[in-house]
Design a protein around this motif. Structure first.
Motif, short mmCIF file in Angstrom:
data_model
loop_
_atom_site.label_atom_id
_atom_site.label_comp_id
_atom_site.label_asym_id
_atom_site.label_seq_id
_atom_site.Cartn_x
_atom_site.Cartn_y
_atom_site.Cartn_z
N UNK A 7 0.80 -1.22 0.00
CA UNK A 7 0.00 0.00 0.00
C UNK A 7 0.84 1.28 0.00
N UNK A 8 2.09 1.20 -0.44
CA UNK A 8 2.94 2.40 -0.47
C UNK A 8 3.92 2.32 -1.63
N UNK A 9 4.13 3.47 -2.27
CA UNK A 9 5.00 3.56 -3.45
C UNK A 9 5.90 4.79 -3.32
N UNK B 293 14.96 17.44 -8.93
CA UNK B 293 14.75 16.01 -8.73
C UNK B 293 13.71 15.90 -7.63
N UNK B 294 12.71 15.08 -7.84
CA UNK B 294 11.59 15.01 -6.91
C UNK B 294 11.36 13.58 -6.46
N UNK B 295 10.93 13.45 -5.22
CA UNK B 295 10.55 12.14 -4.70
C UNK B 295 9.31 12.31 -3.84
N UNK B 296 8.41 11.37 -3.97
CA UNK B 296 7.17 11.38 -3.20
C UNK B 296 6.88 9.97 -2.72
N UNK B 297 6.24 9.89 -1.58
CA UNK B 297 5.73 8.61 -1.11
C UNK B 297 4.21 8.72 -1.10
N UNK B 298 3.60 7.80 -1.82
CA UNK B 298 2.14 7.71 -1.89
C UNK B 298 1.70 6.47 -1.13
N UNK B 299 0.63 6.62 -0.35
CA UNK B 299 0.11 5.50 0.43
C UNK B 299 -1.38 5.35 0.15
N UNK B 300 -1.81 4.10 0.05
CA UNK B 300 -3.24 3.82 -0.12
C UNK B 300 -3.87 3.92 1.27
N UNK B 301 -4.74 4.90 1.43
CA UNK B 301 -5.41 5.15 2.71
C UNK B 301 -6.91 5.13 2.46
N UNK B 302 -7.60 4.28 3.17
CA UNK B 302 -9.05 4.15 2.99
C UNK B 302 -9.43 3.95 1.52
#
Length: 131
Positions: free
Chosen positions: A83-85, A105-114
């Motif tokens: 659930x995280x990328x 240069x960019x970095x993000x963490x995406x999480x599946x929430x609900x």
């Protein structure tokens, strides 16, 4: 567990929404994209750890009418958990007037929430243009 390609494309679309002035200036839209507890290390070196304050700041941004869209390229996706990328990429904001183009240069963490993807962390690091 690997995250499906369709979901990675959805995350990319959500990431790029945050580059668009009409989204950035909509507190409702930004609140849907940024998770509670969101933190950003900005390319200026500023740490943004108050989500509501950040949302208000984005809504107040001044946008030049003739500004070019931000170009995002060189994407890479790494599953952290089911659930995280981690998303990494390069962004290029076109030169405006006397200001040169900005490469980051960019970095993000995406999480599946609900059941939906939300950004929990972002970092932008200024860099030089690619050769």
């Amino acid at each position: 567990m690997k995250i499906a390609q369709e979901e990675l494309e959805e995350i990319r679309r959500l990431e790029e929404m945050l580059h668009r002035p009409e989204i950035r200036q909509s507190p409702k839209a930004v609140a849907e994209l940024l998770a509670e507890g969101f933190v950003e290390f900005g390319s200026s070196g500023t740490i943004y750890d108050d989500r509501d304050e950040l949302i208000a700041g984005l809504a107040a941004e001044r946008v030049e009418p003739a500004s070019q869209p931000v170009i995002a390229c060189d994407y890479a996706f790494r599953s952290i958990s089911p659930d995280a990328v981690l998303v990494t990429y390069r962004s290029i904001a076109a030169a405006m007037g006397d200001s040169p183009s900005r490469h980051a240069l960019r970095s993000s963490i995406w999480q599946r929430i609900d059941g939906r993807w939300q950004m929990i962390f972002h970092q932008g690091t200024l860099t030089t243009p690619r050769p």
